[in-house]
Scaffold this motif. Structure first.
Motif, PDB file in Angstrom:
ATOM      1  N   UNK A   1      56.796  -7.400  10.910  1.00 49.01           N
ATOM      2  CA  UNK A   1      57.365  -7.958  12.524  1.00 49.01           C
ATOM      3  C   UNK A   1      58.863  -7.080  13.212  1.00 49.01           C
ATOM      4  N   UNK A   2      57.547  -6.919  14.194  1.00 47.27           N
ATOM      5  CA  UNK A   2      59.098  -6.131  15.363  1.00 47.27           C
ATOM      6  C   UNK A   2      58.820  -7.751  16.827  1.00 47.27           C
ATOM      7  N   UNK A   3      60.665  -5.941  17.320  1.00 44.02           N
ATOM      8  CA  UNK A   3      60.383  -7.201  18.558  1.00 44.02           C
ATOM      9  C   UNK A   3      60.286  -5.803  19.871  1.00 44.02           C
ATOM     10  N   UNK A   4      59.227  -5.866  20.000  1.00 45.38           N
ATOM     11  CA  UNK A   4      58.925  -4.812  20.233  1.00 45.38           C
ATOM     12  C   UNK A   4      57.126  -5.500  21.437  1.00 45.38           C
ATOM     13  N   UNK A   5      56.822  -4.223  22.369  1.00 45.65           N
ATOM     14  CA  UNK A   5      56.088  -4.990  23.357  1.00 45.65           C
ATOM     15  C   UNK A   5      54.096  -5.198  22.519  1.00 45.65           C
ATOM     16  N   UNK A   6      53.646  -6.340  22.684  1.00 45.75           N
ATOM     17  CA  UNK A   6      52.451  -6.262  22.244  1.00 45.75           C
ATOM     18  C   UNK A   6      51.847  -4.904  21.965  1.00 45.75           C
ATOM     19  N   UNK A   7      51.850  -4.276  23.111  1.00 42.67           N
ATOM     20  CA  UNK A   7      50.796  -3.367  22.978  1.00 42.67           C
ATOM     21  C   UNK A   7      51.304  -2.163  22.085  1.00 42.67           C
ATOM     22  N   UNK A   8      52.643  -1.858  22.589  1.00 40.26           N
ATOM     23  CA  UNK A   8      53.050  -0.944  21.405  1.00 40.26           C
ATOM     24  C   UNK A   8      53.183  -1.215  20.118  1.00 40.26           C
ATOM     25  N   UNK A   9      53.384  -2.233  19.948  1.00 43.79           N
ATOM     26  CA  UNK A   9      53.045  -2.268  18.422  1.00 43.79           C
ATOM     27  C   UNK A   9      51.638  -2.672  17.494  1.00 43.79           C
ATOM     28  N   UNK A  10      50.356  -3.391  18.605  1.00 48.38           N
ATOM     29  CA  UNK A  10      49.491  -2.492  18.354  1.00 48.38           C
ATOM     30  C   UNK A  10      48.343  -1.185  17.755  1.00 48.38           C
ATOM     31  N   UNK A  11      49.177  -0.981  19.316  1.00 49.69           N
ATOM     32  CA  UNK A  11      48.806   0.813  19.060  1.00 49.69           C
ATOM     33  C   UNK A  11      49.232   1.505  17.863  1.00 49.69           C
ATOM     34  N   UNK A  12      50.518   0.726  17.918  1.00 55.33           N
ATOM     35  CA  UNK A  12      51.017   2.013  16.577  1.00 55.33           C
ATOM     36  C   UNK A  12      50.552   1.161  15.842  1.00 55.33           C
ATOM     37  N   UNK A  13      49.894   0.706  14.975  1.00 55.82           N
ATOM     38  CA  UNK A  13      49.926   0.056  13.553  1.00 55.82           C
ATOM     39  C   UNK A  13      48.194   0.137  13.804  1.00 55.82           C
ATOM     40  N   UNK A  14      47.567   0.141  14.732  1.00 52.62           N
ATOM     41  CA  UNK A  14      46.338   0.157  14.624  1.00 52.62           C
ATOM     42  C   UNK A  14      45.591   0.755  13.842  1.00 52.62           C
TER      43      UNK A  14
END
Length: 122
Positions: A1-14
């Motif tokens: 879990x991270x408290x970051x913008x959804x787009x940044x989170x998803x693009x980082x781990x996709x």
């Protein structure tokens, strides 16, 4: 879990092997804010959908049943799930208490006898 913008989170781990579980605030009920953040807006729900539309991995999104959410996610598999609220200790199902499980297309188990087929979890 991270408290970051959804787009940044998803693009980082996709990756093709990534599974995302998304549980945004209930749509249309109230503006949700965590400490120091702005409310989750209609535009944020659209951004989340657009982001999930482009991923290589898989996702499961749980959200309240709302006509605008059904329309927004119409290209995906949408399953209505009965919600049992247990905060009041009675575990009573309230009439109209449904949530949606929205799943990336093509992720369903094609075995009709599978007990988890309705949610595509097998």
């Amino acid at each position: 879990m991270e408290n970051r913008d959804v787009e940044k989170n998803i693009s980082s781990y996709d990756r093709s092997s990534t599974f995302f579980y998304c549980d945004p605030p209930y749509y249309g009920l109230a503006d949700y804010k965590s400490q120091g953040s702005k409310p989750f807006s209609k535009e944020d729900y659209v951004r989340l959908k657009e982001c999930l539309s482009k991923i290589q991995g898989k996702f499961l999104l749980s959200i309240n049943d709302h006509p605008e959410i059904r329309e927004l996610y119409s290209e995906f598999n949408i399953n209505q799930v009965e919600v049992r609220y247990s905060v009041c200790r009675t575990k009573v199902v309230r009439p109209g208490s449904y949530s949606l499980a929205i799943i990336k297309s093509g992720w369903f188990n094609e075995n009709p006898s599978s007990p988890h087929r309705s949610l595509g979890l097998v």
